[in-house]
Design a protein around this motif. Structure first.
Motif, PDB file in Angstrom:
ATOM      1  N   PHE A   4       0.810  -1.218   0.000  1.00  0.00           N
ATOM      2  CA  PHE A   4       0.000   0.000   0.000  1.00  0.00           C
ATOM      3  C   PHE A   4       0.845   1.272   0.000  1.00  0.00           C
ATOM      4  N   ALA A   5       1.812   1.372   0.888  1.00  0.00           N
ATOM      5  CA  ALA A   5       2.617   2.598   0.977  1.00  0.00           C
ATOM      6  C   ALA A   5       3.341   2.862  -0.340  1.00  0.00           C
ATOM      7  N   ARG A   6       3.845   1.828  -0.965  1.00  0.00           N
ATOM      8  CA  ARG A   6       4.559   1.963  -2.236  1.00  0.00           C
ATOM      9  C   ARG A   6       3.616   2.425  -3.350  1.00  0.00           C
ATOM     10  N   MET A   7       2.411   1.861  -3.378  1.00  0.00           N
ATOM     11  CA  MET A   7       1.444   2.248  -4.402  1.00  0.00           C
ATOM     12  C   MET A   7       0.967   3.688  -4.198  1.00  0.00           C
ATOM     13  N   HIS A   8       0.755   4.063  -2.955  1.00  0.00           N
ATOM     14  CA  HIS A   8       0.319   5.434  -2.688  1.00  0.00           C
ATOM     15  C   HIS A   8       1.390   6.436  -3.116  1.00  0.00           C
ATOM     16  N   LYS A   9       2.634   6.098  -2.874  1.00  0.00           N
ATOM     17  CA  LYS A   9       3.726   6.981  -3.285  1.00  0.00           C
ATOM     18  C   LYS A   9       3.756   7.144  -4.796  1.00  0.00           C
ATOM     19  N   ALA A  10       3.462   6.073  -5.525  1.00  0.00           N
ATOM     20  CA  ALA A  10       3.507   6.114  -6.990  1.00  0.00           C
ATOM     21  C   ALA A  10       2.295   6.820  -7.589  1.00  0.00           C
ATOM     22  N   ILE A  11       1.126   6.681  -6.932  1.00  0.00           N
ATOM     23  CA  ILE A  11      -0.126   7.170  -7.519  1.00  0.00           C
ATOM     24  C   ILE A  11      -0.558   8.506  -6.930  1.00  0.00           C
ATOM     25  N   ASN A  12      -0.419   8.659  -5.616  1.00  0.00           N
ATOM     26  CA  ASN A  12      -0.774   9.889  -4.900  1.00  0.00           C
ATOM     27  C   ASN A  12      -2.255  10.237  -5.034  1.00  0.00           C
ATOM     28  N   ALA A  13      -3.111   9.233  -4.860  1.00  0.00           N
ATOM     29  CA  ALA A  13      -4.553   9.481  -4.848  1.00  0.00           C
ATOM     30  C   ALA A  13      -4.990   9.927  -3.462  1.00  0.00           C
ATOM     31  N   CYS A  14      -6.177  10.537  -3.389  1.00  0.00           N
ATOM     32  CA  CYS A  14      -6.682  11.002  -2.089  1.00  0.00           C
ATOM     33  C   CYS A  14      -7.553   9.951  -1.410  1.00  0.00           C
ATOM     34  N   GLU A  15      -7.992   8.924  -2.170  1.00  0.00           N
ATOM     35  CA  GLU A  15      -8.798   7.847  -1.615  1.00  0.00           C
ATOM     36  C   GLU A  15      -8.346   6.520  -2.223  1.00  0.00           C
ATOM     37  N   TYR A  16      -8.463   5.448  -1.420  1.00  0.00           N
ATOM     38  CA  TYR A  16      -8.153   4.108  -1.908  1.00  0.00           C
ATOM     39  C   TYR A  16      -9.212   3.129  -1.421  1.00  0.00           C
ATOM     40  N   HIS A  17      -9.367   2.057  -2.194  1.00  0.00           N
ATOM     41  CA  HIS A  17     -10.360   1.013  -1.932  1.00  0.00           C
ATOM     42  C   HIS A  17      -9.594  -0.276  -1.669  1.00  0.00           C
ATOM     43  N   VAL A  18      -9.798  -0.879  -0.492  1.00  0.00           N
ATOM     44  CA  VAL A  18      -9.029  -2.068  -0.128  1.00  0.00           C
ATOM     45  C   VAL A  18      -9.957  -3.215   0.270  1.00  0.00           C
ATOM     46  N   PHE A  19      -9.492  -4.418  -0.005  1.00  0.00           N
ATOM     47  CA  PHE A  19     -10.158  -5.646   0.425  1.00  0.00           C
ATOM     48  C   PHE A  19      -9.130  -6.432   1.216  1.00  0.00           C
ATOM     49  N   LEU A  20      -9.351  -6.562   2.519  1.00  0.00           N
ATOM     50  CA  LEU A  20      -8.353  -7.149   3.416  1.00  0.00           C
ATOM     51  C   LEU A  20      -8.989  -8.254   4.261  1.00  0.00           C
ATOM     52  N   PRO A  21      -9.247  -9.406   3.660  1.00  0.00           N
ATOM     53  CA  PRO A  21      -9.972 -10.461   4.373  1.00  0.00           C
ATOM     54  C   PRO A  21      -9.085 -11.283   5.300  1.00  0.00           C
ATOM     55  N   GLN A  22      -9.716 -11.896   6.239  1.00  0.00           N
ATOM     56  CA  GLN A  22      -9.071 -12.871   7.130  1.00  0.00           C
ATOM     57  C   GLN A  22     -10.033 -14.033   7.295  1.00  0.00           C
ATOM     58  N   GLU A  23      -9.546 -15.223   7.063  1.00  0.00           N
ATOM     59  CA  GLU A  23     -10.390 -16.400   7.194  1.00  0.00           C
ATOM     60  C   GLU A  23     -10.509 -16.809   8.663  1.00  0.00           C
ATOM     61  N   THR A  24     -11.718 -17.101   9.094  1.00  0.00           N
ATOM     62  CA  THR A  24     -11.945 -17.595  10.452  1.00  0.00           C
ATOM     63  C   THR A  24     -12.714 -18.912  10.377  1.00  0.00           C
ATOM     64  N   GLU A  25     -12.512 -19.741  11.352  1.00  0.00           N
ATOM     65  CA  GLU A  25     -13.146 -21.057  11.366  1.00  0.00           C
ATOM     66  C   GLU A  25     -14.642 -20.966  11.663  1.00  0.00           C
ATOM     67  N   SER A  26     -15.400 -21.801  11.005  1.00  0.00           N
ATOM     68  CA  SER A  26     -16.817 -21.947  11.298  1.00  0.00           C
ATOM     69  C   SER A  26     -16.998 -22.497  12.707  1.00  0.00           C
ATOM     70  N   ARG A  27     -18.157 -22.217  13.308  1.00  0.00           N
ATOM     71  CA  ARG A  27     -18.467 -22.770  14.635  1.00  0.00           C
ATOM     72  C   ARG A  27     -19.018 -24.184  14.558  1.00  0.00           C
ATOM     73  N   MET A  28     -19.245 -24.677  13.339  1.00  0.00           N
ATOM     74  CA  MET A  28     -19.782 -26.024  13.170  1.00  0.00           C
ATOM     75  C   MET A  28     -18.781 -27.073  13.660  1.00  0.00           C
ATOM     76  N   THR A  29     -19.255 -27.985  14.505  1.00  0.00           N
ATOM     77  CA  THR A  29     -18.384 -29.057  14.996  1.00  0.00           C
ATOM     78  C   THR A  29     -18.602 -30.365  14.241  1.00  0.00           C
ATOM     79  N   TRP A  30     -19.778 -30.530  13.659  1.00  0.00           N
ATOM     80  CA  TRP A  30     -20.035 -31.702  12.808  1.00  0.00           C
ATOM     81  C   TRP A  30     -20.052 -31.230  11.367  1.00  0.00           C
ATOM     82  N   ARG A  31     -19.192 -31.832  10.534  1.00  0.00           N
ATOM     83  CA  ARG A  31     -18.976 -31.319   9.192  1.00  0.00           C
ATOM     84  C   ARG A  31     -19.036 -32.439   8.156  1.00  0.00           C
ATOM     85  N   PRO A  32     -20.191 -32.658   7.561  1.00  0.00           N
ATOM     86  CA  PRO A  32     -20.267 -33.668   6.504  1.00  0.00           C
ATOM     87  C   PRO A  32     -19.423 -33.241   5.309  1.00  0.00           C
TER      88      PRO A  32
END
Length: 249
Positions: free
Chosen positions: A191-219
């Motif tokens: 991000f910092a490198r891209m901002h330096k190159a582009i110098n936009a005032c707004e950016y759109h990011v997708f920063l997901p993190q996977e978390t485990e389901s609460r299901m204990t029985w999994r067919p």
């Protein structure tokens, strides 16, 4: 943009829980969608209501996209978009996000103008349908003429890092007439490198993190999706640590 001014960060996400996480991490704005596997579709009014009810100040923009695939819509699909804009305007969304192209890949001027008129006084973002248009510089001028507030773009390339030179040109070309908001492929690491190159005032990011389901029985032999399957027992939420890193860049 002043090099010492921190840009505004918009987070793309698909759940009310992620909106809460984004606000707590310090995001300025979110784009609420459903089905990011399809690139983002219209969320349910229920998801929006709970997101709004569960947060205090964060700006919530809503995706208006009736299906995956291209951005050339039938009359029925266009009518759905109009109805959804009406619904989310009444629900109190801050802005709507949409994009419509003609069959020959130019911005559909008349239909876009109709949706803008319906959306006001909400803000309007034209999404990455822009990147699928025949001539993005001509498309930028069309959006300026239409009075669109911002355009989400990767510079006509698959990702921001690939389109960074074009994005820098678009930012300069737009000036204060429209906000050029780079998005797609921005990460905590680049991000910092891209901002330096582009110098936009707004950016759109997708920063997901996977978390485990609460299901204990999994067919393991039953799937709710098609052949190309996502994990049934792993849930995606916005990653607050990555977001804080980008906000502090």
């Amino acid at each position: 943009m002043d090099k010492n001014t921190k840009p505004l960060i918009e987070v793309c996400l698909e759940s009310a829980e992620s909106v809460v996480i984004a606000e707590q991490a310090g995001a300025h704005r979110v784009e609420l969608c459903s089905d990011l596997f399809e690139g983002g579709l219209t969320p349910t009014p229920g998801a929006f209501r709970i997101a709004r009810r569960s947060t205090e100040r964060i700006v919530i923009n809503v995706m208006i996209r009736p299906r995956g695939g291209d951005f050339c819509y039938s009359q029925a699909e266009f009518d759905i978009m109009k109805e959804d804009i009406h619904v989310f305007r009444e629900e109190g969304a801050d802005a709507v996000v949409f994009g419509i192209l003609t069959p020959d890949a130019v911005i559909d001027y008349d239909r876009t103008a109709q949706l803008i008129a319906m959306a006001r006084p909400m803000g309007v973002t034209f999404h990455r349908a822009f990147d699928m248009s025949r001539d993005i510089h001509a498309s930028l001028q069309t959006l300026i003429t239409l009075g669109v507030d911002r355009v989400l773009t990767s510079g006509g390339e698959a990702t921001v890092p690939e389109g960074k030179e074009v994005l820098a040109d678009l930012v300069r070309e737009a000036g204060e007439k429209i906000i050029v908001m780079p998005g797609c492929g921005l990460t905590e690491r680049n991000f910092a490198r891209m901002h330096k190159a582009i110098n936009a005032c707004e950016y759109h990011v997708f920063l997901p993190q996977e978390t485990e389901s609460r299901m204990t029985w999994r067919p393991g032999h039953i799937y709710m999706g098609g052949t190309l399957r996502q994990p049934e027992f792993s849930l995606s939420r916005t990653d607050s640590h990555q977001l804080k890193s980008v906000l502090g860049a």
